[in-house]
Scaffold this motif. Structure first.
Motif, PDB file in Angstrom:
ATOM      1  N   TYR A  70       0.824  -1.207   0.000  1.00 48.70           N
ATOM      2  CA  TYR A  70       0.000   0.000   0.000  1.00 48.70           C
ATOM      3  C   TYR A  70       0.858   1.256   0.000  1.00 48.70           C
ATOM      4  O   TYR A  70       0.573   2.231  -0.693  1.00 48.70           O
ATOM      5  N   LEU A  71       1.923   1.243   0.801  1.00 50.91           N
ATOM      6  CA  LEU A  71       2.806   2.401   0.877  1.00 50.91           C
ATOM      7  C   LEU A  71       3.479   2.671  -0.466  1.00 50.91           C
ATOM      8  O   LEU A  71       3.704   3.830  -0.835  1.00 50.91           O
ATOM      9  N   LYS A  72       3.782   1.638  -1.198  1.00 49.16           N
ATOM     10  CA  LYS A  72       4.403   1.806  -2.512  1.00 49.16           C
ATOM     11  C   LYS A  72       3.394   2.227  -3.567  1.00 49.16           C
ATOM     12  O   LYS A  72       3.725   2.969  -4.498  1.00 49.16           O
ATOM     13  N   GLN A  73       2.165   1.773  -3.419  1.00 52.49           N
ATOM     14  CA  GLN A  73       1.162   2.001  -4.455  1.00 52.49           C
ATOM     15  C   GLN A  73       0.510   3.380  -4.372  1.00 52.49           C
ATOM     16  O   GLN A  73       0.201   3.986  -5.399  1.00 52.49           O
ATOM     17  N   TYR A  74       0.296   3.890  -3.155  1.00 49.18           N
ATOM     18  CA  TYR A  74      -0.458   5.133  -2.986  1.00 49.18           C
ATOM     19  C   TYR A  74       0.443   6.242  -2.451  1.00 49.18           C
ATOM     20  O   TYR A  74       1.276   6.018  -1.570  1.00 49.18           O
ATOM     21  N   GLU A  75       0.242   7.443  -2.982  1.00 49.35           N
ATOM     22  CA  GLU A  75       1.043   8.583  -2.524  1.00 49.35           C
ATOM     23  C   GLU A  75       0.701   8.966  -1.094  1.00 49.35           C
ATOM     24  O   GLU A  75       1.562   9.395  -0.328  1.00 49.35           O
ATOM     25  N   VAL A  76      -0.565   8.820  -0.745  1.00 47.64           N
ATOM     26  CA  VAL A  76      -1.016   9.179   0.603  1.00 47.64           C
ATOM     27  C   VAL A  76      -1.939   8.088   1.128  1.00 47.64           C
ATOM     28  O   VAL A  76      -2.852   7.650   0.423  1.00 47.64           O
ATOM     29  N   ILE A  77      -1.675   7.651   2.348  1.00 46.64           N
ATOM     30  CA  ILE A  77      -2.589   6.769   3.069  1.00 46.64           C
ATOM     31  C   ILE A  77      -3.134   7.562   4.238  1.00 46.64           C
ATOM     32  O   ILE A  77      -2.371   8.137   5.023  1.00 46.64           O
ATOM     33  N   LYS A  78      -4.451   7.625   4.362  1.00 45.45           N
ATOM     34  CA  LYS A  78      -5.060   8.447   5.407  1.00 45.45           C
ATOM     35  C   LYS A  78      -5.933   7.607   6.321  1.00 45.45           C
ATOM     36  O   LYS A  78      -6.798   6.851   5.863  1.00 45.45           O
ATOM     37  N   LEU A  79      -5.696   7.765   7.624  1.00 44.33           N
ATOM     38  CA  LEU A  79      -6.551   7.164   8.643  1.00 44.33           C
ATOM     39  C   LEU A  79      -7.299   8.296   9.337  1.00 44.33           C
ATOM     40  O   LEU A  79      -6.684   9.245   9.837  1.00 44.33           O
ATOM     41  N   SER A  80      -8.620   8.209   9.363  1.00 45.36           N
ATOM     42  CA  SER A  80      -9.448   9.276   9.923  1.00 45.36           C
ATOM     43  C   SER A  80     -10.255   8.764  11.107  1.00 45.36           C
ATOM     44  O   SER A  80     -10.759   7.635  11.088  1.00 45.36           O
ATOM     45  N   PHE A  81     -10.387   9.619  12.117  1.00 44.49           N
ATOM     46  CA  PHE A  81     -11.119   9.268  13.334  1.00 44.49           C
ATOM     47  C   PHE A  81     -11.973  10.451  13.767  1.00 44.49           C
ATOM     48  O   PHE A  81     -11.593  11.612  13.596  1.00 44.49           O
TER      49      PHE A  81
END
Length: 353
Positions: A70-81
């Motif tokens: 996932y880190l390689k595939q996407y420029e940004v990974i976002k976790l929202s709470f």
């Protein structure tokens, strides 16, 4: 053979603090991951756990392949709470503008602006600068002199562009927008930020939190995974400050006797009260008013030990009488002087003697 071994390590740790409480840990709150975050966590093998003072996101250190991909595939990974508080008095004892306690605003925090202390807000404590308008249904725009281009962005992604016309009113339906923070630009200049909320939400959250993993942080995580090293833990805080108010003591004599010789001994040369001044309660009863000359902090366990002293009796003789400890304000007695945003906030305490 099926591998059922797991080793969960902390990755993101969040602590919610409040300086009203003796241990400085906030009360009566919960953190709820967004629907997208729950789905992403399942795909990437995260666990999200509540802690006594916040939450922790854990990753499986023995199975990091999905996280690496996932880190390689996407420029940004976002976790929202979403952060919820159940205490109805939260805005009473918290140092925040009272007008923000409405359905029109929620607070927004992101690790993108985190300081060296890992605070998720812009100042030492959460403040009005962290609040955003909340727009659950639609956005209304109209211009007498329209910009050449208007755009709405979700992070770095442009979700809508318009070329407005003069005198035209635009009603932008937000129902298809994902929940989160959006930015409105006019000719590439930021004009407004707002939070898109789900209209089906039963209760308005206090805040939306975004943890973005991108850039050098993501590259460092990939390197740790490739070298079979533990991913460094990221620790963040949200800190709320206690409110400071002007304290008003209304001293009510039981038999209507004059109490002009009263004074309040604060035990601290820096803390002074003006008075006594004649006053009347809403029920018409006569009282003597003392008012603090500076704001005093509200605390779960108050540090103040004020004494009420009467130096002379009704015949004018020296007869020092002491009420050894004046009561502290209760949370239901706190009110602003007016509806003005900058109005003084008072704590009123009625004492019968």
């Amino acid at each position: 053979m099926l591998d059922l071994q797991f080793k969960y390590n902390p990755w993101i740790t969040l602590t919610v603090l409040h300086h009203y409480f003796e241990d400085q840990v906030a009360r009566d709150f919960r953190l709820v991951p967004s629907d997208d975050t729950q789905r992403l966590s399942r795909k990437m093998g995260f666990l999200i756990k509540d802690t006594p003072n916040g939450m922790v996101v854990l990753y499986d250190a023995l199975h990091t392949e999905a996280l690496r991909d996932y880190l390689k595939q996407y420029e940004v990974i976002k976790l929202s709470f979403y952060l919820y508080f159940s205490d109805p008095y939260l805005f009473t004892y918290t140092n925040l503008p009272l007008f923000l306690n409405s359905t029109a605003y929620i607070f927004y925090f992101s690790n993108e602006g985190a300081s060296d202390r890992k605070l998720l807000h812009t100042q030492t404590f959460v403040s009005g600068a962290d609040a955003c308008p909340a727009k659950p249904n639609n956005l209304e725009l109209n211009y007498d002199s329209p910009p050449q281009k208007l755009s709405i962005r979700h992070g770095q992604i442009t979700v809508m562009e318009l070329k407005p016309e003069a005198g035209q009113t635009y009603y932008i339906d937000l129902s298809e927008f994902k929940e989160g923070k959006y930015s409105l630009y006019e000719n590439e200049v930021l004009k407004e930020e707002f939070i898109r909320l789900n209209i089906n939400s039963l209760k308005r959250p206090f805040a939306l939190l975004d943890f973005n993993i991108s850039g050098t942080v993501a590259q460092e995580m990939i390197q740790h995974i490739q070298h079979l090293e533990d991913i460094p833990e990221q620790k963040y805080e949200i800190a709320l400050d206690t409110r400071h108010t002007y304290w008003k003591y209304y001293i009510v004599p039981k038999y209507g006797e004059g109490l002009e010789s009263l004074y309040i001994d604060t035990g601290d040369k820096k803390i002074k009260f003006s008075g006594p001044m004649p006053a009347k309660l809403p029920n018409g009863a006569d009282a003597y008013l003392f008012e603090s000359e500076q704001t005093l902090s509200l605390k779960e366990i108050s540090p103040y030990k004020f004494q009420l002293i009467k130096q002379k009796d009704a015949k004018g003789k020296d007869a020092k009488k002491i009420l050894r400890r004046l009561p502290c304000p209760n949370l239901g007695s706190i009110k602003p002087e007016s509806k003005d945003k900058d109005a003084k906030i008072y704590s009123e305490i009625i004492v019968y003697i």
